[in-house]
Each structure stands twice: as C-alpha cells, then as structure tokens.
Design a protein around this motif. Structure first.
Motif, mmCIF file in Angstrom:
data_model
loop_
_atom_site.group_PDB
_atom_site.id
_atom_site.type_symbol
_atom_site.label_atom_id
_atom_site.label_comp_id
_atom_site.label_asym_id
_atom_site.label_seq_id
_atom_site.Cartn_x
_atom_site.Cartn_y
_atom_site.Cartn_z
ATOM 1 N N GLN A 1 67.232 23.879 8.967
ATOM 2 C CA GLN A 1 67.693 25.187 9.427
ATOM 3 C C GLN A 1 69.015 25.571 8.751
ATOM 4 O OE1 GLN A 1 65.532 27.000 11.728
ATOM 5 N NE2 GLN A 1 64.375 25.362 10.769
ATOM 6 N N GLY A 2 69.118 25.267 7.460
ATOM 7 C CA GLY A 2 70.295 25.636 6.683
ATOM 8 C C GLY A 2 71.484 24.702 6.830
ATOM 9 N N GLU A 3 71.343 23.649 7.604
ATOM 10 C CA GLU A 3 72.449 22.715 7.841
ATOM 11 C C GLU A 3 72.073 21.332 7.324
ATOM 12 O OE1 GLU A 3 74.512 20.715 11.738
ATOM 13 O OE2 GLU A 3 73.890 22.808 11.881
ATOM 14 N N GLU A 4 72.978 20.732 6.535
ATOM 15 C CA GLU A 4 72.733 19.391 6.021
ATOM 16 C C GLU A 4 72.848 18.379 7.168
ATOM 17 O OE1 GLU A 4 72.064 17.768 2.964
ATOM 18 O OE2 GLU A 4 71.436 19.766 2.345
ATOM 19 N N VAL A 5 71.854 17.493 7.246
ATOM 20 C CA VAL A 5 71.808 16.500 8.312
ATOM 21 C C VAL A 5 71.600 15.128 7.685
ATOM 22 C CG1 VAL A 5 70.517 15.732 10.343
ATOM 23 C CG2 VAL A 5 70.788 18.163 9.903
ATOM 24 N N ASN A 6 72.370 14.151 8.149
ATOM 25 C CA ASN A 6 72.141 12.750 7.761
ATOM 26 C C ASN A 6 71.008 12.233 8.634
ATOM 27 O OD1 ASN A 6 74.227 12.645 5.851
ATOM 28 N ND2 ASN A 6 75.727 12.230 7.461
ATOM 29 N N LEU A 7 69.784 12.555 8.247
ATOM 30 C CA LEU A 7 68.630 12.317 9.101
ATOM 31 C C LEU A 7 68.385 10.835 9.360
ATOM 32 C CD1 LEU A 7 66.396 13.629 10.703
ATOM 33 C CD2 LEU A 7 64.988 13.617 8.635
#
Length: 145
Positions: free
Chosen positions: A31-37
C-alpha cells in the motif's frame, strides 16, 4: 504479454501449494509503504500466539497484505505489465501468500488459554467416563457400610 503467458502466470499464482519452499520477501512495498515483511512475520511467529496488544497490528498487516496481493494479481489480469514484470509480480504474490499463511496460523493468546482449558476439561470428562465404564467410579470413594 501474450494471452498464454498471462494464463501461465495466473495459473502459477493460484496453484495449490505454490508457497511450498517459497521465501517471505525481506522488504516489500505494501500500500505504498515499505515493510520489512520477513522480520515482521518472524517477530510475530516467534511468540506462537498473538498477544492482545499486537492483535490489531497483525490484523491490519494481514488486511494490507491481502489488498496488495489482489492489486498485483489484477495488474497481471488486466495485462498492464510485460511478461518479465508479471513474473516478478508472481514471485512477490507467492511471497505475500507465504507471509499470510504464517500469520494465519497464529492464534490469539486468549484463545490459547481457552484451548488449554478446554483440553484439560475434555481429559477430565474422559477419565470420569472411563472410570464409570470400567466400574471403578466407586473405587475412589470410601465404603459406606
């Protein structure tokens, strides 16, 4: 991208067991946000249960991952990308699915306690039934003669 290539990519995304052996991406734009998944999933999974304070965060993450997955698949369905870009999207979707599977397997902490209590109650009822069935119900009671 040609129609047969598109079908090939979509079949791969929807294949049963596609996540077997797949890795959770280190980082992903959700959703447009970088995440350290990967870090997020392993942090939560290490606990085996979701603490009450983390439940909203995990549910929000799952919702955003599902939304991101849908958007990526729709890009392939609408043929908005090249075959190479589609192949990259497929890999990311499979990684998202892998992360979602890991998060879905977790149980809230209060459900964990409830499950343990239910298991203990089930065992108690089973033992009582066995004692009655085997005629040993009175064995634990003092004689009343």
């Amino acid at each position: 991208m040609k129609e047969y290539q598109q079908k090939q990519l979509l079949e791969r995304v929807n294949r049963e067991g596609a996540t077997v052996g797949a890795d959770i991406p280190d980082r992903i734009a959700v959703q447009g946000e970088e995440v350290n998944l990967r870090e997020f999933v392993f942090e939560i999974k290490r606990r085996d249960t979701i603490p009450p304070g983390e439940r909203d965060r995990v549910e929000r993450a799952k919702k955003n991952l599902r939304r991101e997955r849908l958007q990526r698949v729709q890009q392939i369905e609408r043929n908005e990308v090249s075959y190479e870009e589609g192949a990259e999207l497929v890999e990311s979707v499979i990684g998202i699915d892998r992360a979602l599977n890991a998060l879905e397997q977790l149980r809230p902490a209060d459900l964990e306690r409830e499950a343990k209590a239910q298991h203990a109650a089930d065992q108690k009822r089973w033992m009582k039934f066995l004692k009655q069935a085997l005629g040993r119900e009175d064995a634990n009671k003092p004689n009343r003669r």
